[in-house]
Design an enzyme around this catalytic site. Structure first.
Site, PDB file in Angstrom:
ATOM      1  CE  LYS A 142     -45.960  87.616  56.992  1.00  0.00           C
ATOM      2  NZ  LYS A 142     -46.264  87.029  58.298  1.00  0.00           N
ATOM      3  NE  ARG A 193     -51.566  83.418  63.295  1.00  0.00           N
ATOM      4  CZ  ARG A 193     -50.848  84.348  62.679  1.00  0.00           C
ATOM      5  NH1 ARG A 193     -51.466  85.283  61.952  1.00  0.00           N
ATOM      6  NH2 ARG A 193     -49.531  84.368  62.772  1.00  0.00           N
ATOM      7  CE1 TYR A 229     -69.410 106.049  39.629  1.00  0.00           C
ATOM      8  CE2 TYR A 229     -67.148 105.791  40.405  1.00  0.00           C
ATOM      9  CZ  TYR A 229     -68.111 105.641  39.414  1.00  0.00           C
ATOM     10  OH  TYR A 229     -67.763 105.085  38.213  1.00  0.00           O
ATOM     11  CG  MET A 273     -61.507 100.216  39.205  1.00  0.00           C
ATOM     12  SD  MET A 273     -62.284  99.192  37.961  1.00  0.00           S
ATOM     13  CE  MET A 273     -63.669  98.511  38.846  1.00  0.00           C
TER      14      MET A 273
HETATM   15  C1  LIG Z   1     -45.529  87.749  59.247  1.00  0.00           C
HETATM   16  C2  LIG Z   1     -44.796  87.169  60.396  1.00  0.00           C
HETATM   17  C3  LIG Z   1     -43.751  87.872  60.997  1.00  0.00           C
HETATM   18  C4  LIG Z   1     -43.415  89.309  60.650  1.00  0.00           C
HETATM   19  O1  LIG Z   1     -44.372  90.145  61.260  1.00  0.00           O
HETATM   20  P1  LIG Z   1     -44.199  91.739  61.284  1.00  0.00           P
HETATM   21  O2  LIG Z   1     -45.263  92.219  62.185  1.00  0.00           O
HETATM   22  O3  LIG Z   1     -44.405  92.193  59.879  1.00  0.00           O
HETATM   23  O4  LIG Z   1     -42.820  91.989  61.752  1.00  0.00           O
HETATM   24  C5  LIG Z   1     -43.031  87.247  61.994  1.00  0.00           C
HETATM   25  N1  LIG Z   1     -43.335  85.979  62.382  1.00  0.00           N
HETATM   26  C6  LIG Z   1     -44.346  85.281  61.842  1.00  0.00           C
HETATM   27  C7  LIG Z   1     -44.652  83.915  62.334  1.00  0.00           C
HETATM   28  C8  LIG Z   1     -45.123  85.858  60.844  1.00  0.00           C
HETATM   29  O5  LIG Z   1     -46.139  85.164  60.315  1.00  0.00           O
END
Ligand SMILES: *Cc1c(COP(=O)(O)O)cnc(C)c1O
Length: 355
Positions: A33, A129, A253, A301
């Protein structure tokens, strides 16, 4: 060409995938992802195309990118669908949606798919969540199982604190999950990277390794030799200007840093617009021609100042590793008060070079 390059070592990605799958046992979804945590989803998935049992992305758009890149293996949508109209594409491309709410469940039951959906039914075992509460789970499972729209059901949950192995919360989540799924047929998936690394009882039919694929440990001690992970991204640039300052001068800065001795400063092509964290100002580690040094002054930047005072051989053209082999992304994340995930996902404008 601006010399900032994110080198992506695909052999390390394959190594980390195989390592995490063998540690977990069974099958493993490669979590790609968010553009493979900033590494490039299509390229990473192609490298794993014949190796990974399946892939996981956040949403339909990310899955379509993988299908367009020729990825044929299963793809799980970790957030499920956001509206019923996505289900046509989900069915057409054989994607496996997570079902984590009553609304998503109703969308699936109301659909008219050409072939049944394989779904991943998520339980809220304590993270609060997403997912069905334990006491609602069996009923949700049954409604899916009774529907002609649904094929296989994988039972899943997600951990809130698996990266804190000394706590009992992960164990409590596992027990809640096991109790509420007892007797329901189908495969199980509960372990993310931290679960795979430090919770043997979380190892079930499908692991879901994310951050470990990219070679960064989610555990508080960060990477150590024993975990066998190899960093995939190496973010590096060059010194393109050098100046000498006497003691008592401020730089950058806000004048946040003052030289306490005659100081040689190198200017490098990288800044917060490239995703380098601005909060990692003075003190964050870098490696200059392989030798550790540090950032001084504020990250701006497009540019950062680094300390060359103790590296007399370094100068214009010296290579500066922001993270990779000498400096781990976990160290920089710690300096910025964040986690490796955020730094990796944020990399932009850098040229990507796949090796
Ligand atoms: C992003 C995600 C993972 C992977 O998590 P990591 O900590 O990067 O291994 C696994 N399961 C779900 C549901 C996630 O959203």
């Amino acid at each position: 060409m601006r010399p900032l390059v994110a080198e992506i070592r695909l052999d390390n990605l394959i190594h980390n995938y195989k390592l995490s799958r063998s540690r977990h046992g069974g099958r493993a979804l490669a979590v790609v992802k968010a553009n493979a945590y900033g590494h490039g989803a299509a390229k990473c998935a192609q490298a794993l195309a014949d190796v990974a049992d399946g892939f996981a992305v956040a949403c339909l758009e990310e899955a379509l990118e993988l299908r367009e890149a020729g990825i044929k293996r299963p793809i799980v949508l970790l957030e499920g669908v956001f509206e019923a109209s996505e289900l046509d594409e989900v069915a057409r491309h054989g994607l496996w949606p997570v079902v984590q709410s009553e609304e998503q469940l109703q969308m699936l039951l109301a659909a008219r798919p050409a072939a049944p959906f394989n779904v991943w039914l998520k339980m809220d075992s304590g993270m609060h969540r997403a997912g069905f509460y334990p006491h609602d789970y069996a009923r949700a499972y049954q409604r899916l199982a009774d529907s002609a729209n649904v094929g296989d059901i994988v039972k899943m949950t997600h951990f809130a604190r698996a990266d804190e192995p000394e706590l009992s919360t992960t164990q409590a989540q596992i027990e809640t999950f096991d109790a509420a799924t007892a007797g329901l047929p189908g495969a199980v998936s509960i372990a993310n990277s931290a679960g795979i690394l430090s919770h043997p009882r979380a190892r079930r039919d499908w692991g879901r390794p994310g951050i470990v694929l990219y070679g960064a440990s989610p555990l508080p001690e960060g990477n150590h030799d024993g975990d066998g992970l190899k960093p995939v991204m190496r973010l590096a640039t060059k010194v393109f200007s050098v100046r000498e300052l006497p003691a008592g001068e401020t730089i950058g800065y806000g004048g946040t840093w003052t030289s306490d001795r005659p100081t040689r400063i190198g200017l490098i092509a990288c800044g917060y617009a490239d995703g380098y964290p601005r909060l990692a100002s003075t003190g964050s580690p870098v490696a200059i021609d392989g030798q550790r040094s540090r950032i001084i002054g504020r990250v701006s930047m497009d540019m950062i100042m680094v300390d060359l005072t103790d590296l007399p051989g370094a100068g214009i053209g010296s290579e500066v590793e922001l993270w990779g082999d000498v400096v781990s992304v976990n160290e920089v994340a710690a300096a910025a008060g964040t986690i490796s995930y955020e730094l990796l996902c944020n990399v932009k404008r850098a040229h990507k070079r796949y090796v």
